[in-house]
Enzyme design. Structure first.
Site, mmCIF file in Angstrom:
data_model
loop_
_atom_site.group_PDB
_atom_site.id
_atom_site.type_symbol
_atom_site.label_atom_id
_atom_site.label_comp_id
_atom_site.label_asym_id
_atom_site.label_seq_id
_atom_site.Cartn_x
_atom_site.Cartn_y
_atom_site.Cartn_z
ATOM 1 N N LYS A 20 0.836 -1.197 0.000
ATOM 2 C CA LYS A 20 0.000 0.000 0.000
ATOM 3 C C LYS A 20 0.879 1.260 0.000
ATOM 4 O O LYS A 20 2.102 1.178 0.208
ATOM 5 C CB LYS A 20 -0.920 -0.026 1.229
ATOM 6 N N TYR A 60 -11.981 -2.484 -2.665
ATOM 7 C CA TYR A 60 -12.511 -2.706 -1.315
ATOM 8 C C TYR A 60 -14.040 -2.739 -1.284
ATOM 9 O O TYR A 60 -14.641 -2.448 -0.254
ATOM 10 C CB TYR A 60 -11.975 -1.624 -0.366
ATOM 11 N N ARG A 113 3.173 -7.053 9.140
ATOM 12 C CA ARG A 113 2.520 -5.976 9.901
ATOM 13 C C ARG A 113 3.058 -5.901 11.331
ATOM 14 O O ARG A 113 3.222 -4.816 11.882
ATOM 15 C CB ARG A 113 1.005 -6.176 9.894
ATOM 16 N N ASN A 123 -1.424 -0.211 7.604
ATOM 17 C CA ASN A 123 -0.837 -1.535 7.852
ATOM 18 C C ASN A 123 -0.070 -2.102 6.651
ATOM 19 O O ASN A 123 0.137 -3.299 6.544
ATOM 20 C CB ASN A 123 -1.890 -2.504 8.404
ATOM 21 N N HIS A 126 -1.539 -5.523 1.569
ATOM 22 C CA HIS A 126 -2.803 -6.223 1.347
ATOM 23 C C HIS A 126 -2.521 -7.613 0.816
ATOM 24 O O HIS A 126 -1.595 -7.797 0.028
ATOM 25 C CB HIS A 126 -3.658 -5.476 0.305
ATOM 26 N N GLU A 137 -9.449 -10.351 -7.371
ATOM 27 C CA GLU A 137 -8.484 -9.247 -7.244
ATOM 28 C C GLU A 137 -7.415 -9.311 -8.332
ATOM 29 O O GLU A 137 -7.020 -8.279 -8.873
ATOM 30 C CB GLU A 137 -7.858 -9.270 -5.839
HETATM 31 P P1 GDP Z 1 -7.182 -7.224 5.700
HETATM 32 O O1 GDP Z 1 -7.749 -8.248 4.760
HETATM 33 O O2 GDP Z 1 -6.362 -7.835 6.805
HETATM 34 O O3 GDP Z 1 -6.406 -6.149 4.978
HETATM 35 O O4 GDP Z 1 -8.396 -6.517 6.453
HETATM 36 P P2 GDP Z 1 -9.887 -6.142 5.923
HETATM 37 O O5 GDP Z 1 -10.158 -6.742 4.589
HETATM 38 O O6 GDP Z 1 -10.822 -6.434 7.033
HETATM 39 O O7 GDP Z 1 -9.797 -4.556 5.786
HETATM 40 C C1 GDP Z 1 -9.120 -3.958 4.718
HETATM 41 C C2 GDP Z 1 -8.276 -2.833 5.248
HETATM 42 O O8 GDP Z 1 -9.119 -1.846 5.834
HETATM 43 C C3 GDP Z 1 -7.318 -3.221 6.361
HETATM 44 O O9 GDP Z 1 -6.088 -3.740 5.891
HETATM 45 C C4 GDP Z 1 -7.129 -1.916 7.099
HETATM 46 O O10 GDP Z 1 -6.140 -1.118 6.450
HETATM 47 C C5 GDP Z 1 -8.470 -1.248 6.931
HETATM 48 N N1 GDP Z 1 -9.279 -1.446 8.131
HETATM 49 C C6 GDP Z 1 -9.865 -2.602 8.543
HETATM 50 N N2 GDP Z 1 -10.513 -2.431 9.695
HETATM 51 C C7 GDP Z 1 -10.344 -1.119 10.016
HETATM 52 C C8 GDP Z 1 -10.783 -0.299 11.116
HETATM 53 O O11 GDP Z 1 -11.451 -0.753 12.026
HETATM 54 N N3 GDP Z 1 -10.400 1.013 11.066
HETATM 55 C C9 GDP Z 1 -9.648 1.532 10.074
HETATM 56 N N4 GDP Z 1 -9.315 2.827 10.115
HETATM 57 N N5 GDP Z 1 -9.218 0.802 9.052
HETATM 58 C C10 GDP Z 1 -9.559 -0.507 9.019
HETATM 59 MG MG MG Z 2 -9.259 -8.089 3.313
#
Ligand code: GDP
Ligand code: MG
Length: 160
Positions: A20, A60, A113, A123, A126, A137
């Site tokens: 990212k 997303y 991470r 973080n 992805h 994707e």
């Molecule tokens: P990943 O698959 O581990 O990347 O997580 P997710 O698919 O659930 O979410 C996508 C991205 O959204 C994450 O990598 C975070 O950067 C962001 N994100 C997820 N949950 C949160 C949250 O509670 N707050 C914020 N600010 N960002 C979040």
């Molecule tokens: Mg995800």
């Protein structure tokens, strides 16, 4: 035979990995690529892309109802991203393990991470979370001809 074995379907499993904008800005491209490369996974596609807001929203799409969706897609479209496809047996699930938990506070040391990030919204990386999302994707980020199929001499030292 040992010398000229064909790769099995499992070895050809592919996942979408993106560094990212924060990972790019913090100079972590080589570090992240090195971890996947040293593990033994095969890089089959890579490019530097500056996603538009619209493209980030597509990527997303499953999170569009979440309160952080706007900030997240603003962030993903804020600068260059390294988009990659990595191939290998179990790469989808194990790639996620190498990345670590979504919230860096919960990511184990030794994960990407865990070692390099502090906040959930920054973080750095992805990774696709399953076979279906990997397929979708990869298709969103890459044209079919951008994915290369090739043999590496080391394949026979990585797989029985
Ligand atoms: P990943 O698959 O581990 O990347 O997580 P997710 O698919 O659930 O979410 C996508 C991205 O959204 C994450 O990598 C975070 O950067 C962001 N994100 C997820 N949950 C949160 C949250 O509670 N707050 C914020 N600010 N960002 C979040
Ligand atoms: Mg995800």
């Amino acid at each position: 035979t040992f010398q000229d074995q064909e790769l099995s379907a499992a070895e050809l499993e592919r996942t979408f990995i993106a560094i990212k904008p924060d990972g790019v800005q913090r100079g972590l491209i080589a570090e992240i690529i090195a971890r996947f490369e040293r593990k033994g996974y095969k890089l089959v596609a890579i490019k530097l892309v500056h996603p538009t807001k619209d493209f980030a929203e597509k990527h997303y799409d499953d999170l569009k109802a979440r309160p952080f969706f706007n900030g997240l897609t603003d962030f993903l479209s804020s600068g260059p991203v390294v988009a990659m496809v990595w191939e290998g047996q179990g790469v989808i699930k194990y790639g996620r393990k190498m990345i670590g938990a979504t919230a860096p506070l919960a990511s184990e040391p030794g994960t990407i991470r865990g070692d390099f990030a502090i906040a959930v919204g920054r973080n750095i990386i992805h990774g696709s979370d399953g076979p279906e999302t990997a397929k979708d994707e990869i298709a969103l980020w890459f044209k079919p001809e951008e994915l290369l199929t090739y043999k590496k001499e080391t394949d026979k030292w990585l797989y029985e």
